[in-house]
Design an enzyme around this catalytic site. Structure first.
Site, mmCIF file in Angstrom:
data_model
loop_
_atom_site.group_PDB
_atom_site.id
_atom_site.type_symbol
_atom_site.label_atom_id
_atom_site.label_comp_id
_atom_site.label_asym_id
_atom_site.label_seq_id
_atom_site.Cartn_x
_atom_site.Cartn_y
_atom_site.Cartn_z
ATOM 1 N N HIS A 214 -16.507 6.395 3.956
ATOM 2 C CA HIS A 214 -15.246 5.583 4.056
ATOM 3 C C HIS A 214 -14.445 6.656 5.125
ATOM 4 O O HIS A 214 -13.675 6.128 5.941
ATOM 5 C CB HIS A 214 -14.641 5.377 2.845
ATOM 6 N N HIS B 283 -7.995 13.965 4.913
ATOM 7 C CA HIS B 283 -8.939 12.948 5.556
ATOM 8 C C HIS B 283 -8.538 12.103 6.524
ATOM 9 O O HIS B 283 -7.230 12.478 6.947
ATOM 10 C CB HIS B 283 -9.627 12.281 4.516
ATOM 11 N N HIS C 225 -8.640 8.512 9.595
ATOM 12 C CA HIS C 225 -8.626 7.195 9.894
ATOM 13 C C HIS C 225 -8.825 6.963 11.529
ATOM 14 O O HIS C 225 -7.876 7.746 12.019
ATOM 15 C CB HIS C 225 -7.750 6.232 9.109
ATOM 16 N N HIS D 291 -4.710 12.256 6.699
ATOM 17 C CA HIS D 291 -3.814 12.079 5.366
ATOM 18 C C HIS D 291 -3.844 13.200 4.796
ATOM 19 O O HIS D 291 -5.095 13.680 4.168
ATOM 20 C CB HIS D 291 -4.102 10.788 5.072
ATOM 21 N N THR E 191 -4.206 3.473 0.929
ATOM 22 C CA THR E 191 -4.697 2.695 1.623
ATOM 23 C C THR E 191 -6.117 2.172 1.480
ATOM 24 O O THR E 191 -6.485 1.478 2.419
ATOM 25 C CB THR E 191 -4.319 3.283 3.291
ATOM 26 N N THR E 192 -6.550 2.532 0.501
ATOM 27 C CA THR E 192 -7.922 2.314 0.162
ATOM 28 C C THR E 192 -8.043 1.754 -1.497
ATOM 29 O O THR E 192 -7.067 1.841 -2.178
ATOM 30 C CB THR E 192 -8.958 3.349 0.220
#
EC number: 4.2.1.1
Length: 244
Positions: A84, A109, A111, A128, A195-196
């Site tokens: 992810h 992590h 995005h 993030h 957000t997941t």
């Protein structure tokens, strides 16, 4: 050394993976963000929540708020491509003092493209930094990357991404977290969610208003590892106030 990261790896399941390993979610097809809320009862907030992230930051209220109080300490790190995102789990010692509470950095992590937007602008990459206090409450510091000069700290991270999904590797050359951040730490603040999945709410979001740079090659390298965009679409504010 890997034993030191057992807690961090468990936490990663809350931040970047499913609350239920048997439920597949992702960013494409029947498991994409539009379907998250129906994949599992555990994910219902992804569909019904009223304080969801990410958001488009517009018309922020100018207000006096405390400057970020960050402390950094060198230590061990571990990097993983969990399918992810690319995530770096960190050892203890990196802290944020916010609202008279101490939060400890758990992991950071990425995005691509960015999840949050500023005045309708989407950035090619967003980092993030996930912090947790003693009561389990979370704060996320979001960092935007714009295309420009190569980023030395990203170069260090990207060189050490494991070849296989869900393979965790000890970081040989630690990423200097403080050097990854901009010199100006002005930020927007709002209440939001993960957000997941499971899209848990009550997360304190601090979005830095000064981006840093990453080269086009570095941005493309991350995207090639993911094989797809890994950003959740913008969520409605539903009357939330953003302060700056």
């Amino acid at each position: 050394m890997k034993g030191k990261f057992s807690i961090a790896l468990m936490l990663s399941a809350c931040f970047s993976a499913s609350a239920s390993d048997s439920v597949h979610w992702g960013y494409e097809g029947s498991g994409d963000p539009a379907h998250w809320g129906k994949l599992s009862p555990d994910f219902s907030l992804c569909e019904t929540g009223k304080n969801q992230s990410p958001v488009n930051i517009q018309q922020a209220l100018n207000a006096q708020h405390d400057p970020l109080q960050l402390a950094f300490q060198s230590g061990t790190q571990q990097i993983i491509n969990n399918g992810h995102t690319v995530q770096v789990n960190v050892s203890s010692g990196n802290t944020l003092l916010l609202d008279n509470e101490t939060f400890a950095l758990q992991q950071f992590h990425f995005h691509a493209p960015s999840e949050n937007e500023i005045d309708g602008k989407q950035f090619p990459l967003e980092g993030h930094f996930v912090y947790k206090n003693a009561d389990g409450a979370l704060t996320v510091i979001a960092l935007m990357f714009q295309e420009g000069a190569a980023n030395p700290q990203l170069a260090t991270a990207w060189q050490q991404i494991p070849a296989h999904v869900d393979q965790a590797e000890d970081v040989r050359t630690p990423i200097a977290i403080q050097a990854l951040l901009p010199t100006s730490l002005n930020y927007y603040r709002f209440s939001g969610s993960l957000t997941t999945p499971p899209c848990s709410e009550g997360i304190r979001w601090l979005v830095l208003d000064h981006p840093v740079t990453a080269s086009a090659e570095q941005i493309n390298q991350f995207s090639s590892v993911m094989h797809h965009a890994n950003n959740r679409p913008i969520q409605p504010l539903n009357g939330r106030i953003i302060i700056h």
